[in-house]
Design a protein around this motif. Structure first.
Motif, PDB file in Angstrom:
ATOM      1  N   LEU A  49       0.836  -1.209   0.000  1.00 46.45           N
ATOM      2  CA  LEU A  49       0.000   0.000   0.000  1.00 46.45           C
ATOM      3  C   LEU A  49       0.865   1.251   0.000  1.00 46.45           C
ATOM      4  CD1 LEU A  49      -2.642   1.636   0.368  1.00 46.45           C
ATOM      5  CD2 LEU A  49      -2.318   1.326   2.845  1.00 46.45           C
ATOM      6  N   ALA A  50       1.817   1.316   0.934  1.00 53.98           N
ATOM      7  CA  ALA A  50       2.659   2.509   1.054  1.00 53.98           C
ATOM      8  C   ALA A  50       3.520   2.698  -0.190  1.00 53.98           C
ATOM      9  CB  ALA A  50       3.537   2.406   2.297  1.00 53.98           C
ATOM     10  N   TRP A  51       4.026   1.591  -0.751  1.00 52.71           N
ATOM     11  CA  TRP A  51       4.841   1.703  -1.965  1.00 52.71           C
ATOM     12  C   TRP A  51       4.008   2.215  -3.133  1.00 52.71           C
ATOM     13  CZ3 TRP A  51       9.927   1.660  -2.163  1.00 52.71           C
ATOM     14  CH2 TRP A  51      10.647   1.032  -1.156  1.00 52.71           C
ATOM     15  N   ALA A  52       2.784   1.736  -3.250  1.00 47.30           N
ATOM     16  CA  ALA A  52       1.927   2.166  -4.356  1.00 47.30           C
ATOM     17  C   ALA A  52       1.570   3.640  -4.232  1.00 47.30           C
ATOM     18  CB  ALA A  52       0.652   1.316  -4.392  1.00 47.30           C
ATOM     19  N   ARG A  53       1.236   4.089  -3.025  1.00 48.42           N
ATOM     20  CA  ARG A  53       0.797   5.473  -2.852  1.00 48.42           C
ATOM     21  C   ARG A  53       1.986   6.445  -2.929  1.00 48.42           C
ATOM     22  NH1 ARG A  53      -3.220   5.679  -5.001  1.00 48.42           N
ATOM     23  NH2 ARG A  53      -3.314   7.856  -4.300  1.00 48.42           N
ATOM     24  N   ALA A  54       3.158   6.051  -2.428  1.00 47.20           N
ATOM     25  CA  ALA A  54       4.329   6.930  -2.500  1.00 47.20           C
ATOM     26  C   ALA A  54       4.776   7.110  -3.940  1.00 47.20           C
ATOM     27  CB  ALA A  54       5.465   6.353  -1.658  1.00 47.20           C
ATOM     28  N   SER A  55       4.775   6.028  -4.708  1.00 50.11           N
ATOM     29  CA  SER A  55       5.153   6.137  -6.120  1.00 50.11           C
ATOM     30  C   SER A  55       4.115   6.928  -6.896  1.00 50.11           C
ATOM     31  CB  SER A  55       5.343   4.748  -6.733  1.00 50.11           C
ATOM     32  OG  SER A  55       4.175   3.961  -6.586  1.00 50.11           O
ATOM     33  N   ILE A 108       9.631   9.002 -14.246  1.00 47.24           N
ATOM     34  CA  ILE A 108       8.269   8.488 -14.421  1.00 47.24           C
ATOM     35  C   ILE A 108       8.309   6.982 -14.682  1.00 47.24           C
ATOM     36  CG2 ILE A 108       6.296   8.505 -16.003  1.00 47.24           C
ATOM     37  CD1 ILE A 108       6.632  11.517 -16.248  1.00 47.24           C
ATOM     38  N   CYS A 109       9.266   6.537 -15.480  1.00 46.85           N
ATOM     39  CA  CYS A 109       9.405   5.100 -15.754  1.00 46.85           C
ATOM     40  C   CYS A 109       9.704   4.335 -14.468  1.00 46.85           C
ATOM     41  CB  CYS A 109      10.504   4.859 -16.782  1.00 46.85           C
ATOM     42  SG  CYS A 109      10.099   5.423 -18.443  1.00 46.85           S
ATOM     43  N   LEU A 110      10.630   4.848 -13.661  1.00 47.94           N
ATOM     44  CA  LEU A 110      10.990   4.184 -12.402  1.00 47.94           C
ATOM     45  C   LEU A 110       9.790   4.095 -11.477  1.00 47.94           C
ATOM     46  CD1 LEU A 110      13.003   3.027 -10.355  1.00 47.94           C
ATOM     47  CD2 LEU A 110      13.594   5.383  -9.725  1.00 47.94           C
ATOM     48  N   MET A 111       9.083   5.214 -11.316  1.00 48.41           N
ATOM     49  CA  MET A 111       7.937   5.222 -10.403  1.00 48.41           C
ATOM     50  C   MET A 111       6.786   4.376 -10.940  1.00 48.41           C
ATOM     51  SD  MET A 111       8.820   6.737  -7.766  1.00 48.41           S
ATOM     52  CE  MET A 111      10.453   7.397  -7.419  1.00 48.41           C
ATOM     53  N   THR A 112       6.668   4.281 -12.259  1.00 52.58           N
ATOM     54  CA  THR A 112       5.630   3.429 -12.841  1.00 52.58           C
ATOM     55  C   THR A 112       5.910   1.961 -12.531  1.00 52.58           C
ATOM     56  OG1 THR A 112       5.190   4.996 -14.627  1.00 52.58           O
ATOM     57  CG2 THR A 112       4.522   2.717 -14.992  1.00 52.58           C
ATOM     58  N   VAL A 113       7.175   1.561 -12.628  1.00 51.08           N
ATOM     59  CA  VAL A 113       7.545   0.181 -12.294  1.00 51.08           C
ATOM     60  C   VAL A 113       7.179  -0.125 -10.842  1.00 51.08           C
ATOM     61  CG1 VAL A 113       9.490  -1.402 -11.960  1.00 51.08           C
ATOM     62  CG2 VAL A 113       9.370   0.011 -14.011  1.00 51.08           C
ATOM     63  N   ILE A 114       7.511   0.788  -9.925  1.00 49.57           N
ATOM     64  CA  ILE A 114       7.190   0.588  -8.506  1.00 49.57           C
ATOM     65  C   ILE A 114       5.677   0.549  -8.304  1.00 49.57           C
ATOM     66  CG2 ILE A 114       7.360   1.600  -6.204  1.00 49.57           C
ATOM     67  CD1 ILE A 114      10.042   2.830  -7.059  1.00 49.57           C
TER      68      ILE A 114
END
Length: 574
Positions: A49-55, A108-114
């Motif tokens: 949850l935290a990883w999805a919302r932070a990214s 954006i690519c990095l955060m999309t992967v996360i």
């Protein structure tokens, strides 16, 4: 220390951006990882949850920024506005707008992967919550069953056990997420150096998937799939105390009190549209300006064929004003209704026309050559030439040439085009008796693959030689042309035979042609010694490999004291 001159402003800019991403990512992560409002959501989803919302938060920040560097009119306006009020190092950062656009795209690519990776786990956990093998299976079962009769209090958006993939496709968030991800993959894949240089049309068309990307981004969070316990419910139902006995929720104890009422939940409101609405409005205005400007009539007044598959288009357009070294986007509707291609202007502001030199290096440029009857031997009337549209001109680093006492111009192949405009403009300035230039010395280096490339610049350099000789200022321009290949045995013998002649046997110019590649370390070392204590502007147009070499040479030979010159490196970006 010498690298500070060229790289410190960029490092500061990039560092501020990275720190902003780290701070926003971290703050958001701990908010979702620690807040009581998300306690029950964390019970189902776990740390994902935290990883999805932070990214997601970092994605909002970078999607807000990604459009601004490609608003060419905005960048040109800011560059002109900063001309008088800001240090040149600040203005030089605007010349790196495409570089910053790429950096933001990488983030954006990095955060999309996360984000995608975290949500893969989230959907799986939502689907498994009805029959979870974890010790909290009773709590997860109760949480997933909430809201069967009241949709306002549910927590698990998957209302019944089902396949996670099917569940994803039932939600707007899932479908829009797939659209966003696929659009991003296609855009990034088609934006590689190889495709941009060899198949520009592929890059151009696929990059317009950004429209789908932003539509998907804006609507992605509208359903509020990720939910939290409402603040009012947290006050009445403390999740830390009540989570141990979910079977007692909504029941009264022996004293008649309801210590743990059934918790109520709400969806997290969509945030992406709030972050991106401003840049999207700016970009829409940008496109409107481009469209209006592109509708103004442009007339091709002359077409000139040069060797080495190069041709020149001379054009006129009412109200067109330019600065030396700027570039335009050219559009020919008879070839393609949608394609626009960038070309550096080769004319000077003082000319009664504006021109570009085009190398036949692809389908579009070859089609334009045929439309202009380049291969015809007979004269072609202007009425038979194709209709074209022009967007621009747009500013570049070369607008700063007069801010230095000494300039070094370096061009590779067709990269000489901006310097044709600049040298013409300098020549006109030297002819003006009332002119007062800060610029006192120009070094021009042109690296060419063959002798055919010389022809169309030869006339300009000859005129410059003649004019400077008449004014008694023959030392103003030192040009060095390097021929890297393309001479045969007969040419080599002719070169040796006429080595002692006053004019160069290849170009006919006063300064001799060099054969092979330049020794940049030696060149920069000599310039640094000859202009100790002087700020030298280095301007380059050409391939990235040579750009890296020149950038390193500028850093290496810049002196931090008065013992040598200070080199400020600038590269054309469009």
């Amino acid at each position: 220390m010498a690298r500070v001159l060229n790289d410190l402003p960029r490092w500061i800019t990039v560092s501020v951006w990275i720190i902003a991403n780290i701070i926003y990512f971290t703050v958001t992560y701990f908010r979702f990882d620690q807040s009581d409002e998300y306690y029950y959501t964390r019970k189902i989803l776990g740390p994902a949850l935290a990883w999805a919302r932070a990214s997601a938060a970092a994605l909002n920040l970078n999607c807000m920024l990604i459009l601004l560097p490609v608003c060419r009119n905005l960048v040109s306006f800011l560059r002109g506005s900063f001309q008088k009020c800001c240090n040149r190092n600040i203005r030089r950062q605007l010349d790196k707008h495409i570089t910053f656009h790429r950096y933001i795209a990488y983030m954006i690519c990095l955060m999309t992967v996360i984000h995608v990776g975290a949500h893969v786990f989230n959907v799986e956990r939502y689907a498994e919550a009805y029959d979870s093998p974890t010790p909290d299976r009773e709590l997860l079962r109760v949480l997933s069953g909430l809201g069967s009769g009241n949709s306002s209090i549910f927590l698990n958006p998957i209302r019944e056990p089902t396949d996670p993939i099917l569940a994803t496709l039932r939600f707007l968030a899932g479908v829009s997420g797939i659209v966003i991800t696929l659009s991003l993959i296609i855009m990034v894949s088609a934006a590689t150096e190889l495709i941009r240089r060899s198949y520009f049309e592929v890059f151009w068309f696929t990059h317009h998937l950004f429209v789908l990307f932003f539509i998907g981004l804006v609507v992605h969070g509208f359903e509020g799939i990720v939910r939290r316990q409402t603040p009012a419910s947290v006050m009445q139902h403390n999740p830390l105390n009540c989570s141990a006995n979910p079977s007692n929720w909504g029941k009264r104890d022996s004293s008649g009190q309801m210590r743990c009422p059934i918790p109520e939940f709400e969806g997290i409101s969509a945030k992406a549209w709030m972050w991106t609405i401003g840049p999207m409005v700016i970009y829409i205005i940008e496109r409107i300006v481009r469209f209006v400007r592109s509708q103004q009539r442009v007339v091709i007044t002359k077409v000139v064929k040069h060797p080495s598959r190069v041709y020149q288009l001379r054009m006129q357009k009412k109200g067109f004003q330019m600065l030396p070294g700027q570039y335009i986007f050219l559009h020919c509707p008879s070839i393609s209704k949608l394609e626009w291609h960038p070309f550096t202007l080769t004319s000077a502001p003082e000319d009664d026309y504006f021109s570009v030199h085009v190398r036949r290096a692809g389908d579009w440029t070859d089609a334009l050559a045929k439309a202009c009857h380049i291969d015809d031997d007979d004269y072609t009337a202007t009425s038979k030439l194709p209709m074209v549209a022009v967007d621009g001109p747009f500013g570049t680093a070369t607008e700063d040439i007069f801010w230095y006492e000494v300039d070094v111009f370096v061009a590779a192949g067709i990269g000489v085009t901006p310097f044709a405009s600049i040298l013409k403009h300098i020549r006109y300035q030297c002819m003006n008796p009332d002119g007062d230039m800060k610029l006192r010395k120009v070094y021009f280096y042109w690296v060419c693959p063959d002798t055919n490339s010389f022809e169309w610049m030869q006339e300009l350099l000859l005129e410059f030689d003649t004019q400077m000789a008449e004014q008694g200022n023959t030392n103003f321009l030192t040009y060095n042309i390097y021929l890297t290949r393309g001479w045969d045995k007969d040419q080599a013998q002719n070169i040796i035979l006429h080595e002692g002649d006053e004019a160069d046997p290849v170009t006919g110019l006063q300064q001799k042609t060099h054969y092979g590649r330049p020794n940049w370390d030696k060149i920069f070392e000599n310039i640094s010694k000859d202009h100790a204590g002087i700020s030298v502007g280095v301007f380059f147009c050409g391939p990235s490999g040579l750009s890296n070499t020149l950038h390193q040479a500028s850093n290496k030979h810049s002196a931090v004291d008065k013992t040598g010159a200070k080199f400020f490196y600038n590269k054309e970006n469009f």
